[in-house]
Design a protein around this motif. Sequence first.
Motif: not given
Length: 295
Positions: A3-5, A9-12, A217-228
């Motif tokens: 989750a931290p990683l 990654a999502s924030s970047l 970028l937005a879709t990838s970041a959103q998926m990563l954050m939702t999973r985190a």
Amino acid sequence: MSAPLLMLASSLLFALMGVCVKLASQQYSAGEIVFYRGAVGATFIALLVFWRRGSLRTSIPGMHLMRGITGVTALVMWFYAIGHLPLATAITLNYMSSVWMAVFLMGAAVLSGAGGIDPRLVGAVLCGFAGVALVLQPSLEPQQVPGALAGLASGVMSAMAYLQVTALGRAGEPEYRVVFYFSLGGMLVGLALALAQGGLHAHTAGGLGLLLAVGLLATSAQMLMTRAYAIGKPLVNASLQYTGIIHSFVFGVLVFAEPVHLSALAGVALIVAAGLAATRLRQATPLAGGGSQGD
């Protein structure tokens, strides 16, 4: 990935998306950028679901509709703010969502007669608003006032969207389905706004590349954050989410030559402290829950 990683990654990726949105704003309206962001996101998720043999069918379309209304409104306002404010300022105002959720908590406590309001929550809210004043004070020009108001409003609407994302998760909706219907709503609303503002602009190679980058970028970041948020600890996730502000300051200086004021840095520190305090206090309440940036 842990989750931290995922959060780092999502924030970047969200900060990089902000850079692309600001560059694209020189050629396209906020409505157009939201439209293309939604189109890319919906297509990406649909292809992913088809490849994994999943399903986009939902039994709770009304919940997705409400989440789409608030989330897309927040997104339009946020993209408008990015186009009219320094990058770090626009992103910081959107990160006020945790403080606004604390305001919702206090309002719910008053309306329900659930007893006294936690003074620590009041302190967090006041700290957040003081931070906003410091962030806006050194650089806000009269013509930037609409952008500042839009940035603040995007934080309010994002807070509402976060609560709806939490409700969708509790209803059993997987993250890809939540992101798909949000992207679909953004595509429809963005197109309507773009047509109302004079239609779609002709593309250049650079402009088309920026729009594609915003969507991916937005879709990838959103998926990563939702999973985190699904697998990690809320307070740790919230702490790491604020690294997006640091990224935005760096990109603002390197890409747009934006000045950095000490008072603005102090304001960011106050907003981060307020957001983390509000997140920790919310964990003991029915409104606790995570969300995803810019939704």
